[in-house]
Write an enzyme that holds these catalytic residues in place. Structure first.
Site, PDB file in Angstrom:
ATOM      1  N   LYS A 169      -7.215  -5.351   0.855  1.00  0.00           N
ATOM      2  CA  LYS A 169      -6.254  -6.456   0.880  1.00  0.00           C
ATOM      3  C   LYS A 169      -5.808  -6.703   2.318  1.00  0.00           C
ATOM      4  O   LYS A 169      -4.948  -6.016   2.845  1.00  0.00           O
ATOM      5  CB  LYS A 169      -5.035  -6.168   0.001  1.00  0.00           C
ATOM      6  CG  LYS A 169      -4.117  -7.384  -0.078  1.00  0.00           C
ATOM      7  CD  LYS A 169      -2.706  -6.979   0.176  1.00  0.00           C
ATOM      8  CE  LYS A 169      -1.849  -7.692   1.138  1.00  0.00           C
ATOM      9  NZ  LYS A 169      -2.063  -8.890   1.795  1.00  0.00           N
ATOM     10  N   GLY A 200      -4.513 -12.211  -0.678  1.00  0.00           N
ATOM     11  CA  GLY A 200      -3.345 -12.402  -1.541  1.00  0.00           C
ATOM     12  C   GLY A 200      -2.120 -11.787  -0.918  1.00  0.00           C
ATOM     13  O   GLY A 200      -2.184 -11.196   0.167  1.00  0.00           O
ATOM     14  N   GLY A 202       1.240  -9.400  -0.336  1.00  0.00           N
ATOM     15  CA  GLY A 202       1.555  -7.983  -0.434  1.00  0.00           C
ATOM     16  C   GLY A 202       2.261  -7.637  -1.730  1.00  0.00           C
ATOM     17  O   GLY A 202       1.938  -6.651  -2.383  1.00  0.00           O
ATOM     18  N   VAL A 205      -0.883  -8.591  -4.712  1.00  0.00           N
ATOM     19  CA  VAL A 205      -2.146  -7.840  -4.635  1.00  0.00           C
ATOM     20  C   VAL A 205      -1.888  -6.408  -4.141  1.00  0.00           C
ATOM     21  O   VAL A 205      -2.368  -5.427  -4.724  1.00  0.00           O
ATOM     22  CB  VAL A 205      -3.149  -8.579  -3.718  1.00  0.00           C
ATOM     23  CG1 VAL A 205      -4.433  -7.775  -3.549  1.00  0.00           C
ATOM     24  CG2 VAL A 205      -3.462  -9.956  -4.279  1.00  0.00           C
ATOM     25  N   GLU A 244      -0.449   4.550   8.399  1.00  0.00           N
ATOM     26  CA  GLU A 244      -0.361   4.350   9.856  1.00  0.00           C
ATOM     27  C   GLU A 244       0.733   3.324  10.072  1.00  0.00           C
ATOM     28  O   GLU A 244       0.536   2.153   9.779  1.00  0.00           O
ATOM     29  CB  GLU A 244      -1.683   3.810  10.405  1.00  0.00           C
ATOM     30  CG  GLU A 244      -2.879   4.709  10.201  1.00  0.00           C
ATOM     31  CD  GLU A 244      -2.821   5.986  11.008  1.00  0.00           C
ATOM     32  OE1 GLU A 244      -1.916   6.137  11.858  1.00  0.00           O
ATOM     33  OE2 GLU A 244      -3.690   6.845  10.779  1.00  0.00           O
ATOM     34  N   GLU A 378      11.248  -1.038  16.490  1.00  0.00           N
ATOM     35  CA  GLU A 378       9.984  -1.638  16.915  1.00  0.00           C
ATOM     36  C   GLU A 378      10.129  -3.154  16.970  1.00  0.00           C
ATOM     37  O   GLU A 378      10.491  -3.780  15.979  1.00  0.00           O
ATOM     38  CB  GLU A 378       8.882  -1.254  15.935  1.00  0.00           C
ATOM     39  CG  GLU A 378       7.545  -1.773  16.375  1.00  0.00           C
ATOM     40  CD  GLU A 378       6.404  -1.236  15.533  1.00  0.00           C
ATOM     41  OE1 GLU A 378       6.478  -1.394  14.298  1.00  0.00           O
ATOM     42  OE2 GLU A 378       5.460  -0.672  16.098  1.00  0.00           O
TER      43      GLU A 378
HETATM   44  P1  NAP Z   1       3.678  -5.249   6.864  1.00  0.00           P
HETATM   45  O1  NAP Z   1       4.645  -6.288   6.485  1.00  0.00           O
HETATM   46  O2  NAP Z   1       3.981  -3.845   6.604  1.00  0.00           O
HETATM   47  O3  NAP Z   1       2.317  -5.660   6.121  1.00  0.00           O
HETATM   48  C1  NAP Z   1       1.153  -4.884   6.155  1.00  0.00           C
HETATM   49  C2  NAP Z   1       0.328  -5.159   4.905  1.00  0.00           C
HETATM   50  O4  NAP Z   1       1.027  -4.699   3.747  1.00  0.00           O
HETATM   51  C3  NAP Z   1       0.050  -6.645   4.676  1.00  0.00           C
HETATM   52  O5  NAP Z   1      -1.244  -6.808   4.141  1.00  0.00           O
HETATM   53  C4  NAP Z   1       1.118  -6.993   3.652  1.00  0.00           C
HETATM   54  O6  NAP Z   1       0.820  -8.118   2.877  1.00  0.00           O
HETATM   55  C5  NAP Z   1       1.121  -5.750   2.800  1.00  0.00           C
HETATM   56  N1  NAP Z   1       2.332  -5.605   1.977  1.00  0.00           N
HETATM   57  C6  NAP Z   1       3.556  -6.182   2.154  1.00  0.00           C
HETATM   58  N2  NAP Z   1       4.410  -5.814   1.165  1.00  0.00           N
HETATM   59  C7  NAP Z   1       3.719  -4.994   0.349  1.00  0.00           C
HETATM   60  C8  NAP Z   1       4.048  -4.294  -0.863  1.00  0.00           C
HETATM   61  N3  NAP Z   1       5.260  -4.359  -1.413  1.00  0.00           N
HETATM   62  N4  NAP Z   1       3.101  -3.516  -1.437  1.00  0.00           N
HETATM   63  C9  NAP Z   1       1.873  -3.423  -0.902  1.00  0.00           C
HETATM   64  N5  NAP Z   1       1.484  -4.081   0.223  1.00  0.00           N
HETATM   65  C10 NAP Z   1       2.401  -4.860   0.847  1.00  0.00           C
HETATM   66  O7  NAP Z   1       3.315  -5.296   8.381  1.00  0.00           O
HETATM   67  P2  NAP Z   1       3.156  -6.565   9.302  1.00  0.00           P
HETATM   68  O8  NAP Z   1       4.484  -7.084   9.661  1.00  0.00           O
HETATM   69  O9  NAP Z   1       2.193  -7.486   8.681  1.00  0.00           O
HETATM   70  O10 NAP Z   1       2.441  -5.838  10.578  1.00  0.00           O
HETATM   71  C11 NAP Z   1       3.135  -5.289  11.644  1.00  0.00           C
HETATM   72  C12 NAP Z   1       3.466  -3.813  11.443  1.00  0.00           C
HETATM   73  O11 NAP Z   1       2.288  -3.023  11.357  1.00  0.00           O
HETATM   74  C13 NAP Z   1       4.229  -3.226  12.603  1.00  0.00           C
HETATM   75  O12 NAP Z   1       5.395  -2.584  12.161  1.00  0.00           O
HETATM   76  C14 NAP Z   1       3.280  -2.227  13.244  1.00  0.00           C
HETATM   77  O13 NAP Z   1       3.851  -1.130  13.867  1.00  0.00           O
HETATM   78  C15 NAP Z   1       2.421  -1.823  12.134  1.00  0.00           C
HETATM   79  N6  NAP Z   1       1.109  -1.375  12.650  1.00  0.00           N
HETATM   80  C16 NAP Z   1       0.789  -0.046  12.655  1.00  0.00           C
HETATM   81  C17 NAP Z   1      -0.424   0.387  13.149  1.00  0.00           C
HETATM   82  C18 NAP Z   1      -0.813   1.834  13.148  1.00  0.00           C
HETATM   83  O14 NAP Z   1      -1.988   2.127  13.201  1.00  0.00           O
HETATM   84  N7  NAP Z   1       0.107   2.765  13.074  1.00  0.00           N
HETATM   85  C19 NAP Z   1      -1.325  -0.542  13.638  1.00  0.00           C
HETATM   86  C20 NAP Z   1      -0.978  -1.875  13.637  1.00  0.00           C
HETATM   87  C21 NAP Z   1       0.236  -2.277  13.119  1.00  0.00           C
HETATM   88  P3  NAP Z   1       1.405  -9.574   3.333  1.00  0.00           P
HETATM   89  O15 NAP Z   1       0.671  -9.914   4.565  1.00  0.00           O
HETATM   90  O16 NAP Z   1       1.064 -10.464   2.195  1.00  0.00           O
HETATM   91  O17 NAP Z   1       2.870  -9.387   3.545  1.00  0.00           O
END
Ligand code: NAP
Ligand code: MG
Length: 471
Positions: A169, A200, A202, A205, A244, A378
């Protein structure tokens, strides 16, 4: 205007049962690039069923067969280099410099996984017993937008190496990038059902993947908040999780560092991927006695940093991925000002001439104290906090005074001293006098930066369940 209206299940591009669309917006111009049709809960369940069925035979493949599949995937990705680079610039706003490097890493990742498979022993002897490292089952891969195809490649190739099957996803914001890699994966001729991709939301899906009993493991990259939600859901069916998550990486400049090298490097560490990188070095820890020199060098270097059209080869900082991320960064810049930190360069608003896109001025704060929100949370945008320290011990204490622990950086002209300091930092990776990636070394976080490790043998073992045969 492109319309992405297919998802990939059981070896075929199919029309999802979900009927909602999500608009794809250019980060550089805020014009609409296209739209993507989103999968729903039923689509996700179908993808999981296909992966479950495929696991019955894929889990029994030989390493030689799996190496061949990885090689095939690499070959199909190699053929479409320009498309990979162009679409990541257009859809995500990644700079040409960054996306070119990111594409090369993606390819090299397949080589590393193949090397690993060539040397890894799936049967070991421990004590007097035979220990078989067996594939876990169906893996749910949930990823963000900041390096979408890089994450798909590294996570899926490890799943394949282990003999697992997968449901992926991605972020819906990455739909065109996803379409491209799906075409490459399709061309690679894997058995049907080994990988499935559902565009889809978060909450729909991702949530189904987190709770479905046929998912054995989740490999997630994203925010710490969503990581916690997934981990809580996963425990009901005792799924394995690799998380991660975020970071607030410290970069310690020791008092003997060569600042002409260390400061430009520190700014690369801070602004890589327009600072939409979990490993970015966003807390710059400098000796109080050298603050004036640091300020001058930082100002000089940042004023030469080119912000703008990500297609331009000279651009170092591109737009934020969405207006939501832009607003988030603006909000943090205001928080820094309100907290009493001093703006060294940058600040609120868009750089002149770049009003259309989600551009932010590369911003540096000085007089930051480690308890301020800009030093603790962050930001995920080009905002750097400079914090001073008096002694080496204090530098280490400040570096470790964070809820995160993903990556850290240390610079010194004395390699031994840097090594000693690095050994005292609580982070999954510490970079000494440079910035590198070792695809055979573990990657992952201490504390709230995550659970588990990716890459190398530890990364592979996170997709395997040990079984001891006692005779
Ligand atoms: P995010 O909101 O956590 O979303 C990541 C993924 O999770 C997306 O595909 C999102 O779908 C999905 N998701 C959201 N709510 C969910 C739920 N309730 N259940 C299951 N899946 C769900 O992160 P972001 O804002 O897109 O990305 C930035 C973050 O990623 C930053 O905090 C960054 O530090 C972190 N990051 C970490 C690493 C690492 O390797 N440690 C690398 C890169 C980024 P949707 O897109 O539909 O919301
Ligand atoms: Mg999100």
């Amino acid at each position: 205007m492109k319309t992405i209206d297919k998802i990939y299940i059981n070896g075929e591009f199919i029309t999802p049962q979900g009927t909602e669309y999500f608009d794809l917006i250019s980060p550089t111009t805020n014009e609409q690039l296209g739209k993507v049709r989103l999968g729903n809960q039923k689509d996700t369940q179908n993808a999981i069923s296909a992966a479950k069925e495929a696991f019955k035979t894929f889990s029994k493949t030989t390493t030689a067969e799996r190496i061949q599949y990885l090689q095939n995937i690499k070959t199909s990705i190699e053929k479409r280099k320009n498309e990979f680079i162009d679409i990541m610039i257009e859809e995500y706003g990644g700079t040409l410099q960054f996306v070119t490097m990111s594409y090369e890493y993606m390819l090299k990742g397949f080589d590393s996984t193949i090397d690993l498979l060539n040397t890894y022993n799936f049967t070991k002897t421990m004590g007097e017993s035979e220990v078989q490292m067996t594939p876990l089952g169906v893996v749910g891969i949930i990823i963000p937008w900041n390096s979408s195809n890089g994450f798909i490649s590294s996570k899926l190739s490890t799943a394949i190496a282990a003999g697992c099957t997968a449901v992926i996803k991605p972020s819906e914001m990455s739909a065109q990038q996803t379409q491209l890699i799906a075409e490459c994966l399709h061309e690679a001729g894997l058995p049907k059902g080994v990988f499935n991709i559902v565009n889809g939301l978060g909450e729909i899906v991702g949530a189904e993947i987190s709770r479905n009993p046929d998912i054995a493991k989740i490999s997630f990259t994203g925010s710490t908040n969503v990581g916690k939600i997934i981990a809580k859901e996963a425990v009901d069916t005792m799924k394995r999780v690799t998380l991660e998550l975020g970071g607030k990486s410290p970069n310690i400049i020791l008092d003997d560092a060569n600042l002409d090298q260390a400061i430009p490097l520190a700014l690369i560490a801070a602004y890589m991927n327009s600072r939409q990188a979990c490993v970015a070095g966003t807390r710059l820890l400098v000796p109080e006695s050298r603050l004036d020199e640091v300020k001058q060098l930082v100002k000089e270097t940042v004023s030469k940093t080119i912000v703008g059209d990500p297609k331009n080869a000279a651009t170092a900082v591109g737009p934020m991925v969405s207006t939501k991320q832009y607003e988030r960064v603006q909000n943090y810049i205001q928080i820094g000002i309100n907290e009493g930190a001093e703006l060294l360069i940058g600040g609120p608003g868009k750089p002149a001439g770049l009003e259309k896109g989600n551009f932010v001025k590369p911003t540096v704060f000085v007089n930051v104290n480690n308890q301020m929100r800009i030093a603790r949370e962050e930001i995920f945008g080009p905002v750097l906090s400079i914090i001073t320290y008096k002694t080496e011990e204090e530098a280490i204490e400040i570096a470790n005074d964070t809820t995160y622990g993903l990556q850290a950086y240390v610079s010194s002209s004395d390699e031994k001293r840097a090594h000693k300091v690095a050994s005292q930092i609580s982070a999954g990776r510490v970079q000494i006098n440079g910035i590198g990636h070792d695809p055979m070394a573990p990657f992952g976080g201490f504390k709230q930066s995550g659970i588990g490790r990716e890459f190398g043998s530890l990364g592979l073992e996170a997709y395997l369940e040990p079984k001891a045969l006692i005779r």
